[in-house]
Design a protein around this motif. Structure first.
Motif, mmCIF file in Angstrom:
data_model
loop_
_atom_site.group_PDB
_atom_site.id
_atom_site.type_symbol
_atom_site.label_atom_id
_atom_site.label_comp_id
_atom_site.label_asym_id
_atom_site.label_seq_id
_atom_site.Cartn_x
_atom_site.Cartn_y
_atom_site.Cartn_z
ATOM 1 N N GLN A 48 3.520 -0.867 3.951
ATOM 2 C CA GLN A 48 3.964 0.215 3.566
ATOM 3 C C GLN A 48 5.232 0.386 3.056
ATOM 4 O O GLN A 48 5.977 1.329 2.656
ATOM 5 N N ARG B 57 -3.522 -6.319 8.937
ATOM 6 C CA ARG B 57 -2.924 -7.632 7.971
ATOM 7 C C ARG B 57 -2.314 -8.430 9.068
ATOM 8 O O ARG B 57 -2.522 -9.487 8.740
ATOM 9 N N VAL C 33 -3.724 -0.490 8.652
ATOM 10 C CA VAL C 33 -3.696 -1.356 7.578
ATOM 11 C C VAL C 33 -2.577 -2.684 7.960
ATOM 12 O O VAL C 33 -2.945 -3.690 7.943
ATOM 13 N N ARG C 34 -1.603 -2.015 8.462
ATOM 14 C CA ARG C 34 -0.380 -2.844 8.770
ATOM 15 C C ARG C 34 -0.674 -3.847 9.993
ATOM 16 O O ARG C 34 -0.745 -4.844 9.947
ATOM 17 N N THR D 127 0.993 -0.977 0.007
ATOM 18 C CA THR D 127 -0.047 0.124 -0.079
ATOM 19 C C THR D 127 0.834 1.186 -0.101
ATOM 20 O O THR D 127 2.205 1.032 0.325
ATOM 21 N N HIS E 203 -0.394 4.272 1.662
ATOM 22 C CA HIS E 203 -1.266 5.405 2.367
ATOM 23 C C HIS E 203 -0.568 6.805 2.748
ATOM 24 O O HIS E 203 0.332 6.389 3.679
#
Length: 203
Positions: free
Chosen positions: A86, A68, A64-65, A53, A55
């Motif tokens: 990221q 996941r 998100v990190r 990603t 972001h």
């Protein structure tokens, strides 16, 4: 989505021999469903496809990190084994190596995909969506599977040794084979080498 969204982005090619990859391709491209190929799959790409990603919002990036890593922790993955989406290196690792299709074993796998796609285009039985017209036989212990779609016969041997796969009576011609194979004899048995596959047309 989860099939192509594994924790470390490893592909089938990271775990299977070229012969077993050819078997997987054969099952995908001759089955009575719309085939979907993951980018690079057609030449057994050696690069992973890791989730990445970009972001700009730090809070969203961290969410998100964490999300996941939490998701895959439930499947037994250690946090440090799940690439940081990221991290620019995660994306870099996932870029296809466009020199691979010119090299073995990738070139042979790519040629096999092209042959199967051409057969799917040329043989109307391979685009017939009628699931009821597909007849399947298999032997779990011997690790082979065969099916009929109209006049087309498909035989896949996932085992290490040669398998004698019964195709029934009648003559058949070999349309494509991963390893050299003769048409079935009068007994209707097709001798398929280990980790190989064949597509035939009933005559």
């Amino acid at each position: 989505d989860q099939i192509g969204n594994r924790a470390q982005g490893d592909r089938l090619a990271a775990r299977l021999s070229p012969g077993l990859l050819a078997c997987a391709a054969t099952l995908t491209l001759t089955a009575p469903f719309t085939p979907m190929l993951f980018m690079g799959e057609e030449w057994a790409a050696g690069t992973p496809w890791q989730f990445f990603t970009d972001h700009p919002d730090p809070e969203l990036a961290e969410a998100v990190r964490r999300g996941r890593r939490r998701e895959f922790a439930a499947h037994g993955w250690a946090e440090e084994d799940v690439p940081d989406p990221q991290d620019p290196a995660t994306r870099e690792r996932s870029c296809l190596d466009w020199s691979e299709p010119e090299r073995e074993p990738h070139a042979r796998v790519l040629a096999w995909y092209r042959r199967l796609i051409a057969l799917r285009h040329a043989e109307p039985d391979l685009t017939d969506p009628d699931l009821a017209d597909t007849k399947v036989a298999y032997d779990t212990e011997a690790r082979w599977l065969a099916f009929r779609r109209g006049d087309v016969r498909v035989a896949v041997n996932l085992g290490a040794g040669t398998a004698a796969i019964p195709l029934g009576s009648g003559r058949a011609e070999v349309l494509a084979a991963w390893e050299p194979v003769a048409a079935p004899g009068p007994d209707g048995l097709l001798q398929v080498p280990g980790e190989s596959c064949v597509v035939l047309r009933q005559l």
